[in-house]
Design a protein around this motif. Structure first.
Motif, PDB file in Angstrom:
ATOM      1  N   PRO A 101      -1.834  11.146  -6.456  1.00 24.91           N
ATOM      2  CA  PRO A 101      -1.385  12.655  -6.225  1.00 24.91           C
ATOM      3  C   PRO A 101      -1.519  13.137  -4.757  1.00 24.91           C
ATOM      4  N   ASN A 102      -0.721  14.158  -4.615  1.00 25.75           N
ATOM      5  CA  ASN A 102      -0.870  14.840  -3.276  1.00 25.75           C
ATOM      6  C   ASN A 102      -0.162  14.181  -2.206  1.00 25.75           C
ATOM      7  N   THR A 103       0.458  13.205  -2.401  1.00 32.50           N
ATOM      8  CA  THR A 103       1.051  12.378  -1.193  1.00 32.50           C
ATOM      9  C   THR A 103       2.441  12.719  -0.837  1.00 32.50           C
ATOM     10  N   GLY A 104       2.965  13.559  -1.478  1.00 33.05           N
ATOM     11  CA  GLY A 104       4.357  13.816  -1.162  1.00 33.05           C
ATOM     12  C   GLY A 104       5.566  12.667  -1.591  1.00 33.05           C
ATOM     13  N   GLY A 105       6.589  12.971  -1.926  1.00 35.43           N
ATOM     14  CA  GLY A 105       7.572  11.975  -2.221  1.00 35.43           C
ATOM     15  C   GLY A 105       8.742  12.211  -1.512  1.00 35.43           C
ATOM     16  N   SER A 106       9.057  12.879  -0.550  1.00 31.14           N
ATOM     17  CA  SER A 106      10.218  12.952  -0.046  1.00 31.14           C
ATOM     18  C   SER A 106      10.939  11.941   0.799  1.00 31.14           C
ATOM     19  N   TRP A 107      12.045  11.737   1.144  1.00 30.60           N
ATOM     20  CA  TRP A 107      12.516  10.629   1.640  1.00 30.60           C
ATOM     21  C   TRP A 107      12.133  10.405   3.004  1.00 30.60           C
ATOM     22  N   ARG A 108      11.585  11.771   3.891  1.00 29.82           N
ATOM     23  CA  ARG A 108      11.326  11.509   5.047  1.00 29.82           C
ATOM     24  C   ARG A 108       9.811  10.809   5.119  1.00 29.82           C
ATOM     25  N   VAL A 109       9.015  11.072   4.204  1.00 37.09           N
ATOM     26  CA  VAL A 109       7.742  10.610   4.043  1.00 37.09           C
ATOM     27  C   VAL A 109       7.798   9.094   3.817  1.00 37.09           C
ATOM     28  N   TRP A 110       8.634   8.803   2.840  1.00 39.62           N
ATOM     29  CA  TRP A 110       8.808   7.264   2.645  1.00 39.62           C
ATOM     30  C   TRP A 110       9.505   6.505   3.767  1.00 39.62           C
ATOM     31  N   ALA A 111      10.394   7.240   4.466  1.00 41.45           N
ATOM     32  CA  ALA A 111      10.951   6.625   5.745  1.00 41.45           C
ATOM     33  C   ALA A 111      10.062   6.601   6.822  1.00 41.45           C
ATOM     34  N   ALA A 112       9.298   7.318   6.990  1.00 34.87           N
ATOM     35  CA  ALA A 112       8.535   7.230   8.158  1.00 34.87           C
ATOM     36  C   ALA A 112       7.094   6.141   7.957  1.00 34.87           C
ATOM     37  N   ASN A 113       6.615   6.364   6.736  1.00 37.72           N
ATOM     38  CA  ASN A 113       5.584   5.331   6.299  1.00 37.72           C
ATOM     39  C   ASN A 113       6.099   4.050   6.387  1.00 37.72           C
ATOM     40  N   LEU A 114       7.211   3.650   5.682  1.00 36.74           N
ATOM     41  CA  LEU A 114       7.902   2.295   5.634  1.00 36.74           C
ATOM     42  C   LEU A 114       7.994   1.787   6.986  1.00 36.74           C
ATOM     43  N   SER A 115       8.499   2.650   7.873  1.00 37.81           N
ATOM     44  CA  SER A 115       8.846   2.100   9.258  1.00 37.81           C
ATOM     45  C   SER A 115       7.727   2.404  10.325  1.00 37.81           C
ATOM     46  N   LEU A 116       6.585   2.798  10.039  1.00 36.88           N
ATOM     47  CA  LEU A 116       5.354   3.104  10.659  1.00 36.88           C
ATOM     48  C   LEU A 116       5.620   3.825  11.817  1.00 36.88           C
ATOM     49  N   THR A 117       6.436   4.758  11.473  1.00 34.44           N
ATOM     50  CA  THR A 117       6.716   5.735  12.500  1.00 34.44           C
ATOM     51  C   THR A 117       6.223   7.179  12.331  1.00 34.44           C
ATOM     52  N   GLN A 118       5.069   7.239  11.522  1.00 30.87           N
ATOM     53  CA  GLN A 118       4.283   8.521  11.242  1.00 30.87           C
ATOM     54  C   GLN A 118       3.727   9.331  12.415  1.00 30.87           C
ATOM     55  N   VAL A 119       3.548   8.916  13.500  1.00 29.28           N
ATOM     56  CA  VAL A 119       2.924   9.373  14.643  1.00 29.28           C
ATOM     57  C   VAL A 119       4.085  10.275  15.204  1.00 29.28           C
ATOM     58  N   VAL A 165       0.739  -1.155   0.110  1.00 26.27           N
ATOM     59  CA  VAL A 165      -0.169   0.120   0.052  1.00 26.27           C
ATOM     60  C   VAL A 165       1.099   1.327   0.066  1.00 26.27           C
ATOM     61  N   VAL A 166       1.706   1.354   0.814  1.00 32.01           N
ATOM     62  CA  VAL A 166       2.810   2.465   1.029  1.00 32.01           C
ATOM     63  C   VAL A 166       3.450   2.845  -0.442  1.00 32.01           C
ATOM     64  N   THR A 167       3.887   1.570  -0.967  1.00 30.07           N
ATOM     65  CA  THR A 167       4.634   1.879  -2.225  1.00 30.07           C
ATOM     66  C   THR A 167       3.630   2.341  -3.368  1.00 30.07           C
ATOM     67  N   LEU A 168       2.624   1.794  -3.546  1.00 25.65           N
ATOM     68  CA  LEU A 168       1.679   2.399  -4.678  1.00 25.65           C
ATOM     69  C   LEU A 168       1.163   3.656  -4.206  1.00 25.65           C
ATOM     70  N   VAL A 169       0.817   3.869  -2.915  1.00 22.75           N
ATOM     71  CA  VAL A 169       0.142   5.179  -2.664  1.00 22.75           C
ATOM     72  C   VAL A 169       1.401   6.368  -2.976  1.00 22.75           C
ATOM     73  N   LEU A 170       2.389   6.361  -2.490  1.00 27.88           N
ATOM     74  CA  LEU A 170       3.491   7.149  -2.503  1.00 27.88           C
ATOM     75  C   LEU A 170       3.997   7.167  -4.096  1.00 27.88           C
ATOM     76  N   LEU A 171       3.853   6.210  -4.758  1.00 29.51           N
ATOM     77  CA  LEU A 171       4.307   6.460  -6.299  1.00 29.51           C
ATOM     78  C   LEU A 171       3.226   7.067  -7.262  1.00 29.51           C
ATOM     79  N   PHE A 172       1.971   6.487  -6.724  1.00 29.91           N
ATOM     80  CA  PHE A 172       0.876   6.904  -8.032  1.00 29.91           C
ATOM     81  C   PHE A 172      -0.263   7.931  -7.587  1.00 29.91           C
TER      82      PHE A 172
END
Length: 388
Positions: A116-134, A107-114
């Motif tokens: 719109p308006n999800t942002g694609g910075s390394w911080r967004v990727w890292a936080a979401n992949l590691s489940l540390t968004q909070v 889900v994280v990969t498809l959402v961040l790749l496709f």
């Protein structure tokens, strides 16, 4: 001479294995989460009367947390009374990772790749992949804002072995102190919202595990009772009307200003804690008949094949439904917050279910089978070769 297992009431659910009614309850919790998110994004949550009710369907998160508390703590409760043993910590953590991460990472990969308006910075990727968004500002992105609760859930997964070790001494005769300890811990965490914790902008410490621990504790206490001899609580759980009234009253009270303002306006600390208490009561009342009343209460609806299928796909429904919802608006030409609650809800539910079923069949179940054994752990085939 009777064993501790012999002393269990025959109405208590099995200490191991699948409990159909809980799977059915998981299905309704997942659908409840869709209701609250659709209500918010269509503006229905802002209506004068029903808005509070639709918005408070967010308490279905309490049901999910209590279910986790019950199912994951039950082996520890049983072990304390000589009725089995908990998984080794490494095996437990591996099973949790295999259950949660593969489909989530898809889900994280498809959402961040496709999306719109999800942002694609390394911080967004890292936080979401590691489940540390909070913990990381501005990383709960469109299509995945519900994942804050999964972040909290994973934090509980990590805490549970620590709690198990901390309470390992409370076994045998000392097991009678386990429920009071859990209740005291839950009560203490009700002060969390009042604790001044310095956080970055857009991060709120009440969104961390301590703030929601009472919801997990509700399930953990039920796990303790499910391994005990019959008590007044077992008998109360068998009285369906009484516990249903308790659940309805808790939900109704949560839809008042006592549990916070309407919409996404942040509540006062005392309102947040009232909501937590009411969510714990609601989850406890809904689950108690399923795990304590046993054969005295029929659960045919929750155990229906359709309900069980939805429960099996509930994780997929949870992780995919906001992606579906984000696409429903442009496809149907509906402007967010402009109404059409029923239409958007129906379409989101109808589309989320097959997507969740596909996620289960193509990702979740294959991952579980492929990674069933932790690294270094012998498989059944290896054990058979060695004759053990």
């Amino acid at each position: 001479m009777s064993t501790p297992t012999d002393q269990l009431p025959r109405s208590v659910v099995p200490l191991r294995g699948f409990i159909p009614s809980l799977e059915g309850m998981r299905a309704f919790a997942a659908l409840g989460i869709i209701v609250t998110h659709v209500a918010f994004q269509t503006g229905a949550a802002s209506s004068p009367v029903m808005g509070r009710i639709w918005g408070r369907f967010d308490l279905t998160v309490a049901i999910f947390f209590a279910l986790s508390g019950f199912l994951l703590w039950r082996p520890h409760a049983a072990q304390a009374r000589g009725q089995g043993s908990a998984q080794p910590i490494a095996r437990y953590l591996w099973s949790r990772a295999v259950r949660i991460l593969p489909a989530y990472w898809v889900v994280v990969t498809l959402v961040l790749l496709f999306l719109p308006n999800t942002g694609g910075s390394w911080r967004v990727w890292a936080a979401n992949l590691s489940l540390t968004q909070v913990f990381v500002p501005l990383t709960l992105t469109e299509g995945m804002t519900q994942m804050w609760s999964l972040s909290v859930e994973v934090a509980f997964y990590l805490l549970l072995p620590v709690l198990g070790l901390a309470m390992a001494g409370l076994r045998g005769e000392g097991a009678r102190f386990r429920i009071p300890v859990l209740v005291v811990a839950a009560v203490v965490t009700l002060s969390w919202a009042f604790v001044p914790v310095a956080t970055p902008d857009a991060i709120h410490h009440d969104n961390w595990l301590p703030g929601y621990f009472p919801w997990f504790a509700a399930g953990m206490v039920l796990a303790e009772y499910s391994t005990r001899r019959e008590t007044w609580l077992h008998r109360l759980a068998a009285r369906r009307v009484v516990v249903a009234v308790i659940a309805v009253v808790a939900f109704a009270a949560s839809a008042t200003p006592l549990a916070g303002p309407q919409g996404l306006v942040r509540p006062e600390p005392w309102q947040f804690e009232v909501k937590i208490v009411l969510g714990a009561v609601l989850a406890f009342a809904l689950l108690a008949p399923l795990v304590l009343a046993g054969e005295h209460v029929a659960h045919r609806f929750l155990s229906h094949p359709v309900t069980l299928a939805l429960g099996r796909w509930s994780y997929g429904i949870f992780i995919w439904h906001l992606v579906i919802l984000a696409m429903v608006f442009p496809v149907f030409g509906i402007v967010p917050f402009s109404g059409h609650f029923v239409l958007v809800l129906m379409v989101t539910v109808v589309l989320s279910i097959p997507v969740a079923a596909a996620s289960y069949a193509l990702v979740e179940e294959p991952a579980r089978r492929l990674m069933r054994y932790a690294p270094g752990e012998p498989s059944e085939k290896q054990l058979s070769r060695t004759g053990t």
